[in-house]
Design an enzyme around this catalytic site. Structure first.
Site, PDB file in Angstrom:
ATOM      1  N   HIS A 135       0.831  -1.207   0.000  1.00  0.00           N
ATOM      2  CA  HIS A 135       0.000   0.000   0.000  1.00  0.00           C
ATOM      3  C   HIS A 135       0.861   1.250   0.000  1.00  0.00           C
ATOM      4  O   HIS A 135       2.080   1.199   0.230  1.00  0.00           O
ATOM      5  CB  HIS A 135      -0.954   0.014   1.193  1.00  0.00           C
ATOM      6  CG  HIS A 135      -0.285   0.100   2.539  1.00  0.00           C
ATOM      7  ND1 HIS A 135       0.318   1.240   3.019  1.00  0.00           N
ATOM      8  CD2 HIS A 135      -0.145  -0.834   3.526  1.00  0.00           C
ATOM      9  CE1 HIS A 135       0.791   1.024   4.229  1.00  0.00           C
ATOM     10  NE2 HIS A 135       0.538  -0.234   4.560  1.00  0.00           N
TER      11      HIS A 135
ATOM     12  N   CYS B 108       3.320  -4.521   6.781  1.00  0.00           N
ATOM     13  CA  CYS B 108       2.937  -4.324   5.385  1.00  0.00           C
ATOM     14  C   CYS B 108       4.138  -3.862   4.556  1.00  0.00           C
ATOM     15  O   CYS B 108       5.184  -3.493   5.087  1.00  0.00           O
ATOM     16  CB  CYS B 108       1.825  -3.280   5.279  1.00  0.00           C
ATOM     17  SG  CYS B 108       0.224  -3.843   5.896  1.00  0.00           S
TER      18      CYS B 108
END
Length: 303
Positions: free
Chosen positions: A231, A249
């Site tokens: 992301h 992440c």
């Protein structure tokens, strides 16, 4: 940052009584409908009309009840590809079976899945089910958490290098550092233009807790069930390409994250290297973590 996050139709029967007594003739004329012994509740991915999938995609079949004779049912599940590769089914629960290929699917082709459940003994009233999938471009991304870069290959050619920041580590839970990004072969599972990410995945829900967070994150592509995404970094751009600072992440530059989001298909391959935390094969669609011999052991068929 992480976020760990499916109506039954109502059947209404209107019965109008015209008499308090029913004749024997009327009762005999109303024969009970034959019951369907087994049916399919869900198939993943969607059909060729709804999406294109990546070359690592699995076929996930969920039945409407527990399967008693798995071998008999598995023998009635067919997969035909325009560009064939070897594949096998693996049962992961009494109701769910997953098809994975030995090597990745060939890109830009169609794959037909058919379930001939009407041929199952005692299940003749069931309707056979089929679904055709569309395989898109071959997207294989390689994330090096030590060099802090993600290289994206499309149809065998390097398309883009994206500076990233992966999990920083430092939060052990039950012997696992949950702040580390998992190393292994992931598959993209879905994407959102804006995803709400919170600290609830690690049990932190009190806004007064210094570890608490709740943020709207752009261009989020999910790669595991444990809450890992590729992301856009929510700021902290100075760390991209230089050090690992995330909660697990893969953070990317705004331009890089948006580009990756745009090309991402469910079932694309994302290989992550460089961390001590290993991706488990049943964490999301991480079925490529099992080698071919291991995968085939989950089949109910002898050969």
């Amino acid at each position: 940052m992480k976020r760990v996050t499916r109506m039954l139709p109502a059947l209404v029967a209107l019965v109008v009584a015209t008499s308090c007594a029913f004749s024997a003739t009327a009762t005999a004329a109303t024969a009970p409908a034959k019951k369907v012994k087994l049916d399919i509740a869900d198939i993943t991915p969607m059909s060729e009309k709804s999406e294109k999938v990546g070359v690592g995609f699995p076929i996930i079949v969920t039945f409407d009840r527990d399967v008693k004779d798995k071998a008999a049912v598995e023998a009635l599940l067919d997969v035909e590809a325009d560009k064939p590769v070897d594949g096998a089914w693996r049962w992961v629960s009494p109701r769910k079976v997953i098809y994975r290929t030995k090597t990745y699917w060939k890109p830009n082709q169609k794959v037909l899945f058919t379930a001939r459940l009407s041929e199952l003994p005692g299940n003749s009233e069931a309707k056979d089910t089929s679904r055709r999938f569309a395989v898109g471009a071959q997207n294989i991304s390689v994330v090096d958490t030590r060099k802090h870069v993600m290289k994206v290959y499309r149809n065998g050619k390097l398309a883009k290098k994206i500076p990233i920041s992966a999990g920083r580590g430092g939060l052990p839970q039950n012997g696992v550092d949950v702040y580390l990004t998992t190393s292994g072969t992931h598959l993209t599972m879905g994407k959102k233009a804006v995803e709400t990410m919170t600290s609830s995945w690690m049990g932190v829900t009190d806004p007064k807790d210094p570890r608490y967070y709740k943020e709207e994150i752009p261009w989020a592509v999910r790669i595991s069930d444990s809450g890992e995404y590729v992301h856009q970094s929510a700021g902290y751009y100075q760390y991209l390409g230089r050090s690992n600072q995330s909660h697990g992440c893969v953070r990317a530059t705004p331009a890089g994250a948006k580009w990756f989001y745009t090309i991402a298909q469910r079932g694309d391959v994302v290989k992550i290297t460089g961390t001590k935390r290993k991706l488990q094969w049943n964490n999301g669609w991480s079925y490529w973590q099992l080698n071919w011999t291991q995968w085939k052991k989950g089949s109910a068929l002898k050969s």
